[in-house]
Design a protein around this motif. Sequence first.
Motif, PDB file in Angstrom:
ATOM      1  N   ILE A  65       0.861  -1.184   0.000  1.00  0.00           N
ATOM      2  CA  ILE A  65       0.000   0.000   0.000  1.00  0.00           C
ATOM      3  C   ILE A  65       0.897   1.234   0.000  1.00  0.00           C
ATOM      4  CG2 ILE A  65      -1.921   1.193   1.123  1.00  0.00           C
ATOM      5  CD1 ILE A  65      -2.504  -1.765   0.251  1.00  0.00           C
ATOM      6  N   PRO A  66       0.922   1.982  -1.102  1.00  0.00           N
ATOM      7  CA  PRO A  66       1.820   3.137  -1.178  1.00  0.00           C
ATOM      8  C   PRO A  66       1.397   4.270  -0.236  1.00  0.00           C
ATOM      9  CG  PRO A  66       0.405   3.050  -3.117  1.00  0.00           C
ATOM     10  CD  PRO A  66       0.136   1.804  -2.324  1.00  0.00           C
ATOM     11  N   GLU A  67       2.390   4.917   0.350  1.00  0.00           N
ATOM     12  CA  GLU A  67       2.116   6.076   1.198  1.00  0.00           C
ATOM     13  C   GLU A  67       1.502   7.186   0.345  1.00  0.00           C
ATOM     14  OE1 GLU A  67       4.460   9.336   3.965  1.00  0.00           O
ATOM     15  OE2 GLU A  67       5.457   7.431   3.507  1.00  0.00           O
ATOM     16  N   GLY A  68       0.395   7.760   0.835  1.00  0.00           N
ATOM     17  CA  GLY A  68      -0.312   8.795   0.085  1.00  0.00           C
ATOM     18  C   GLY A  68      -1.218   8.228  -0.991  1.00  0.00           C
ATOM     19  N   SER A  74     -10.826  -5.611  -5.375  1.00  0.00           N
ATOM     20  CA  SER A  74     -12.179  -5.769  -5.896  1.00  0.00           C
ATOM     21  C   SER A  74     -12.808  -7.098  -5.485  1.00  0.00           C
ATOM     22  CB  SER A  74     -12.193  -5.612  -7.422  1.00  0.00           C
ATOM     23  OG  SER A  74     -11.290  -6.505  -8.013  1.00  0.00           O
ATOM     24  N   ASP A  75     -11.999  -8.149  -5.324  1.00  0.00           N
ATOM     25  CA  ASP A  75     -12.555  -9.437  -4.921  1.00  0.00           C
ATOM     26  C   ASP A  75     -13.114  -9.400  -3.502  1.00  0.00           C
ATOM     27  OD1 ASP A  75      -9.901  -9.137  -3.990  1.00  0.00           O
ATOM     28  OD2 ASP A  75      -9.647 -11.304  -3.780  1.00  0.00           O
ATOM     29  N   ARG A  76     -12.586  -8.505  -2.662  1.00  0.00           N
ATOM     30  CA  ARG A  76     -13.062  -8.356  -1.288  1.00  0.00           C
ATOM     31  C   ARG A  76     -13.941  -7.120  -1.115  1.00  0.00           C
ATOM     32  NH1 ARG A  76      -9.680 -11.119   2.588  1.00  0.00           N
ATOM     33  NH2 ARG A  76      -8.872 -12.939   1.513  1.00  0.00           N
ATOM     34  N   LYS A  77     -14.102  -6.341  -2.199  1.00  0.00           N
ATOM     35  CA  LYS A  77     -14.924  -5.124  -2.193  1.00  0.00           C
ATOM     36  C   LYS A  77     -14.468  -4.131  -1.122  1.00  0.00           C
ATOM     37  CE  LYS A  77     -18.774  -7.432  -4.311  1.00  0.00           C
ATOM     38  NZ  LYS A  77     -20.107  -7.883  -4.266  1.00  0.00           N
ATOM     39  N   VAL A  78     -13.153  -3.960  -1.053  1.00  0.00           N
ATOM     40  CA  VAL A  78     -12.569  -3.036  -0.082  1.00  0.00           C
ATOM     41  C   VAL A  78     -11.398  -2.313  -0.736  1.00  0.00           C
ATOM     42  CG1 VAL A  78     -11.021  -4.776   0.937  1.00  0.00           C
ATOM     43  CG2 VAL A  78     -11.766  -2.856   2.317  1.00  0.00           C
ATOM     44  N   VAL A  79     -11.176  -1.084  -0.295  1.00  0.00           N
ATOM     45  CA  VAL A  79     -10.015  -0.314  -0.726  1.00  0.00           C
ATOM     46  C   VAL A  79      -9.232   0.061   0.526  1.00  0.00           C
ATOM     47  CG1 VAL A  79     -11.341   1.853  -0.827  1.00  0.00           C
ATOM     48  CG2 VAL A  79      -9.178   1.681  -2.043  1.00  0.00           C
ATOM     49  N   VAL A  80      -7.929  -0.185   0.495  1.00  0.00           N
ATOM     50  CA  VAL A  80      -7.060   0.123   1.628  1.00  0.00           C
ATOM     51  C   VAL A  80      -6.158   1.282   1.226  1.00  0.00           C
ATOM     52  CG1 VAL A  80      -5.262  -0.754   3.179  1.00  0.00           C
ATOM     53  CG2 VAL A  80      -7.106  -2.270   2.430  1.00  0.00           C
ATOM     54  N   THR A  81      -6.027   2.253   2.117  1.00  0.00           N
ATOM     55  CA  THR A  81      -5.197   3.425   1.841  1.00  0.00           C
ATOM     56  C   THR A  81      -4.165   3.606   2.950  1.00  0.00           C
ATOM     57  OG1 THR A  81      -6.666   4.967   2.998  1.00  0.00           O
ATOM     58  CG2 THR A  81      -7.126   4.564   0.650  1.00  0.00           C
ATOM     59  N   GLN A  82      -3.144   4.406   2.634  1.00  0.00           N
ATOM     60  CA  GLN A  82      -2.133   4.792   3.613  1.00  0.00           C
ATOM     61  C   GLN A  82      -1.950   6.313   3.498  1.00  0.00           C
ATOM     62  OE1 GLN A  82       2.351   3.635   5.091  1.00  0.00           O
ATOM     63  NE2 GLN A  82       1.769   2.886   3.110  1.00  0.00           N
ATOM     64  N   PRO A  83      -2.833   7.068   4.173  1.00  0.00           N
ATOM     65  CA  PRO A  83      -2.772   8.527   4.062  1.00  0.00           C
ATOM     66  C   PRO A  83      -1.434   9.119   4.501  1.00  0.00           C
ATOM     67  CG  PRO A  83      -4.775   7.826   5.183  1.00  0.00           C
ATOM     68  CD  PRO A  83      -3.911   6.622   5.031  1.00  0.00           C
TER      69      PRO A  83
END
Length: 150
Positions: A65-68, A74-83
């Motif tokens: 997960i890239p910073e920023g 899509s297979d898990r219907k989730v988006v993970v972010t690293q603000p």
Amino acid sequence: MSSASFHPAEGPARRTVFAAAGAAGLTVALSACGGDQEAADDSAGASASAGGGKAKGVLAATADIPEGGGKVFSDRKVVVTQPSAGEFKAFSATCTHQGCAVGGVADGVINCPCHNSDFSISDGSVKGGPARKPLPPVAITVDGDSILLA
């Protein structure tokens, strides 16, 4: 009366036969769709646990997960972010505008390609587009270098 007249005791009406045939066909079609989805779910679960060493619940390594930015699963219907460095957030990958899947994360926003709604990678709030509601948060935990669904 002619000899070609219909008597109810002789069998079902033509309309009843066609209705029953249509209902049977619809049942088969719906069963086939449900079976395909179950098979797809089963194979996705099997590949997640057998392929790539990812146990059930593990989404990614923190390094994925890239910073920023972020990554859509899509297979898990989730988006993970690293603000910011070491801070991981997760949101539903279903756009609150009309239910499309979000397409990607760039320039600090999660974008839905259907109608160009943009959401904040920090809190899922709407940054632009027709969506009016934020992306709902999804519970995750970070265990070492793994990000897991909670």
